[in-house]
Scaffold this active site. Structure first.
Site, PDB file in Angstrom:
ATOM      1  N   LYS A  38       0.840  -1.206   0.000  1.00 13.68           N
ATOM      2  CA  LYS A  38       0.000   0.000   0.000  1.00 13.68           C
ATOM      3  C   LYS A  38       0.872   1.252   0.000  1.00 13.68           C
ATOM      4  O   LYS A  38       0.624   2.181  -0.776  1.00 13.68           O
ATOM      5  CB  LYS A  38      -0.921  -0.048   1.226  1.00 13.68           C
ATOM      6  N   GLY A  75      -5.376   7.578   5.463  1.00  6.08           N
ATOM      7  CA  GLY A  75      -4.524   8.528   6.185  1.00  6.08           C
ATOM      8  C   GLY A  75      -3.266   8.861   5.404  1.00  6.08           C
ATOM      9  O   GLY A  75      -2.788  10.007   5.409  1.00  6.08           O
ATOM     10  N   ARG A 121      -9.105  11.679  12.486  1.00  8.36           N
ATOM     11  CA  ARG A 121      -7.684  11.392  12.768  1.00  8.36           C
ATOM     12  C   ARG A 121      -6.860  12.682  12.857  1.00  8.36           C
ATOM     13  O   ARG A 121      -7.152  13.674  12.200  1.00  8.36           O
ATOM     14  CB  ARG A 121      -7.135  10.434  11.708  1.00  8.36           C
ATOM     15  N   SER A 156       6.893   8.984  12.645  1.00 12.26           N
ATOM     16  CA  SER A 156       5.838   8.826  11.640  1.00 12.26           C
ATOM     17  C   SER A 156       6.373   9.026  10.232  1.00 12.26           C
ATOM     18  O   SER A 156       6.853  10.101   9.880  1.00 12.26           O
ATOM     19  CB  SER A 156       4.707   9.829  11.905  1.00 12.26           C
ATOM     20  N   ASP A 179       1.822  -1.440  11.792  1.00 12.81           N
ATOM     21  CA  ASP A 179       0.516  -1.880  11.273  1.00 12.81           C
ATOM     22  C   ASP A 179       0.233  -3.350  11.564  1.00 12.81           C
ATOM     23  O   ASP A 179      -0.848  -3.854  11.246  1.00 12.81           O
ATOM     24  CB  ASP A 179       0.460  -1.657   9.752  1.00 12.81           C
ATOM     25  N   ARG A 230      -6.664   0.931  17.879  1.00 13.49           N
ATOM     26  CA  ARG A 230      -6.359  -0.505  17.726  1.00 13.49           C
ATOM     27  C   ARG A 230      -6.042  -1.197  19.041  1.00 13.49           C
ATOM     28  O   ARG A 230      -6.117  -2.428  19.121  1.00 13.49           O
ATOM     29  CB  ARG A 230      -5.214  -0.692  16.718  1.00 13.49           C
TER      30      ARG A 230
HETATM   31  C1  S3P Z   1       2.366   4.689   6.335  1.00 16.91           C
HETATM   32  C2  S3P Z   1       2.926   4.996   7.548  1.00 16.91           C
HETATM   33  C3  S3P Z   1       2.411   4.500   8.841  1.00 16.91           C
HETATM   34  C4  S3P Z   1       1.427   3.355   8.663  1.00 16.91           C
HETATM   35  C5  S3P Z   1       0.471   3.597   7.549  1.00 16.91           C
HETATM   36  C6  S3P Z   1       1.199   3.804   6.227  1.00 16.91           C
HETATM   37  C7  S3P Z   1       2.966   5.250   5.106  1.00 16.91           C
HETATM   38  O1  S3P Z   1       1.764   5.563   9.520  1.00 16.91           O
HETATM   39  O2  S3P Z   1       0.721   3.121   9.867  1.00 16.91           O
HETATM   40  O3  S3P Z   1      -0.427   2.505   7.408  1.00 16.91           O
HETATM   41  O4  S3P Z   1       2.658   4.770   4.004  1.00 16.91           O
HETATM   42  O5  S3P Z   1       3.768   6.185   5.210  1.00 16.91           O
HETATM   43  P1  S3P Z   1       2.617   6.567  10.463  1.00 16.91           P
HETATM   44  O6  S3P Z   1       3.749   7.022   9.668  1.00 16.91           O
HETATM   45  O7  S3P Z   1       1.685   7.687  10.814  1.00 16.91           O
HETATM   46  O8  S3P Z   1       3.011   5.743  11.648  1.00 16.91           O
END
Ligand code: S3P
Length: 437
Positions: free
Chosen positions: A26, A99, A127, A172, A320, A351
């Protein structure tokens, strides 16, 4: 579709067998659309995740005038418009449940000449977005959010951005990526320091598109004003989707699965490390590199897992994967303790709470803590649990049925399509007694 209208009914017992290729990654799929759109030239993507989240990103760029063709089976061709070629959208951009789309695009769209508004579903609209809007504002972006700092986000175009040197308070990848994408449009250098390593797909893919990114320890920097050159992207299978089958195979006696072509980027392999610490029979085979990302086949056979204290340095690397790992913990011998994972409370659902509630409903001794959970391994009963529209909760409880004493019903599962279309068919084909009701 109304997300509450899909329920999974899963029969107890059985095991998982076979060679399986799970859905495309993803995170990499989102980024392939973003960078392919901004590049000069044509980008071909294979293995693209045709899930609702990455398709929301794809649609957003179509709405900004980018020609993107889908050839089916994960093939996507993007006619890049260059960093300065995006056009004003006619309407709000609806990012659904995603998100990643909202946070990364807030940064990228802060540097455009036009205004746009990002909206999402009920979960996404709750969020936290201040984590991106505040540092973006300090670069010169103008973004209106609700008083709580949530979407809709109205991004004002035609702002002059300047690079910043930002120390992220939370680990993050979404925040890091948002700022780096804004940094493409900023004057001077944008640097982001991360408190712990997070997934580095943005940095890797920018590099693959010929955009220089410098990493020095935990600090990542780029200069604004460069251009991206189109390239071809092969998206590996998503280790986050593979996790459900890794856990399912580990807990169900007689299981033996080979998960093919899984991305094993070092910033994503917390689940492998944690499962090995729990005593899983897990082998990483045939390691290779594809398009700048390491890939391997992962074989998992059933074994008796043991409870552990999960090392906190693994948390961002498995962020995740915890809903599924909690199911593994429920089947392990002894106690599993997770700490330092308060971020789990602001994912597609809370979660920690939602998993604790579901596990308790199934008769497992699970206690939520402010930043984690404590789970005593033992028996899994049967019952009806609610996923709260969270795809990863739904798939985790589906796998729990492999060790349950009776059937498990899981409500509100339509959002499995955000990350893993075809999950039910793949899982049923591997031996899980799952049906959509
Ligand atoms: C992601 C980063 C993660 C992850 C999300 C996908 C990404 O979130 O939980 O499903 O593609 O950069 P955070 O960076 O907010 O932890």
């Amino acid at each position: 579709m109304n997300s509450k209208s899909v329920t999974f009914g899963v029969q107890p017992g059985g095991c998982l067998k076979g060679r399986l290729r799970v859905a495309g990654d993803k995170s990499i799929s989102h980024r392939s659309i973003m960078m392919g759109s901004l590049a000069d030239g044509t980008t071909h993507v294979t293995g693209f995740l045709e899930g609702e989240d990455s398709l929301a990103t794809l649609q957003a760029f179509r709405d900004l005038g980018v020609e993107i063709e889908r050839g089916g089976e994960g093939e996507v061709t993007i006619q890049g418009v260059g960093v300065d070629g995006l056009k004003s959208p006619a309407d709000d951009l609806d990012l659904g449940n995603s998100g990643t789309s909202m946070r990364l695009l807030s940064g990228l769209f802060s540097g455009q000449l036009f205004d746009c508004t990002l909206i999402g579903d009920e979960s996404l609209s709750g969020r936290p977005m201040k984590r991106v809007t505040v540092p973006l504002a300090s670069m010169g972006a103008r973004i209106d959010a609700t008083e709580a700092g949530t979407a809709p986000l109205k991004i004002h175009g035609n702002q002059k951005l300047a690079g910043i040197d930002y120390e992220m308070p939370v680990a993050s990848a979404q925040v890091k990526s948002s700022l780096l994408l804004a940094g493409l449009y900023a004057e001077g250098k944008t640097c982001v320091t991360e408190p712990a390593p997070t997934r580095d797909h943005t940095e890797r893919m920018l590099t693959a598109f010929g955009y220089p990114v410098a990493r020095n320890g935990n600090k990542i920097c780029l200069e604004g004003g460069g251009r991206l050159t189109a390239t071809d992207i092969e998206v590996p299978a998503d280790i986050s989707s593979a996790t459900f089958f890794m856990v399912g195979a580990a807990i169900a006696e007689g299981s033996d699965v080979l998960l093919e072509h899984v991305g094993i980027n070092p910033t994503r392999i917390g689940v492998i490390n944690i499962m090995k610490l729990m005593g899983a029979d897990l082998e990483v085979l045939n390691e290779r590199e594809v398009g700048g990302e390491p890939v391997a086949d992962i074989r998992v056979r059933a074994s008796q897992l043991k409870g552990i204290r999960i090392p906190e340095d693994q948390v961002p690397l498995a962020i995740d994967e915890f809903p599924a790992l909690f199911v593994a913990a429920a089947c392990a011998e002894g106690e599993t303790v997770l700490t330092g994972a308060e971020e789990l409370r602001v994912k597609e659902s809370d979660r920690i709470q939602v998993m604790a509630d579901g596990l308790v409903e199934l008769g497992v001794d699970a206690k939520a803590t402010p930043d984690g959970i404590v789970i005593q391994g033992g028996k899994i009963g049967s019952g009806r649990v609610v996923s709260h529209g969270d795809h990863r909760i739904a798939m985790s409880f589906a796998m729990a049925a492999l060790r349950a004493e009776g059937p498990i019903e899981i409500e509100d599962c339509a959002n499995v399509n955000t990350s893993f279309p075809g999950f039910v068919e793949l899982a049923a084909g591997a031996g899980l007694g799952i049906k959509t009701i």
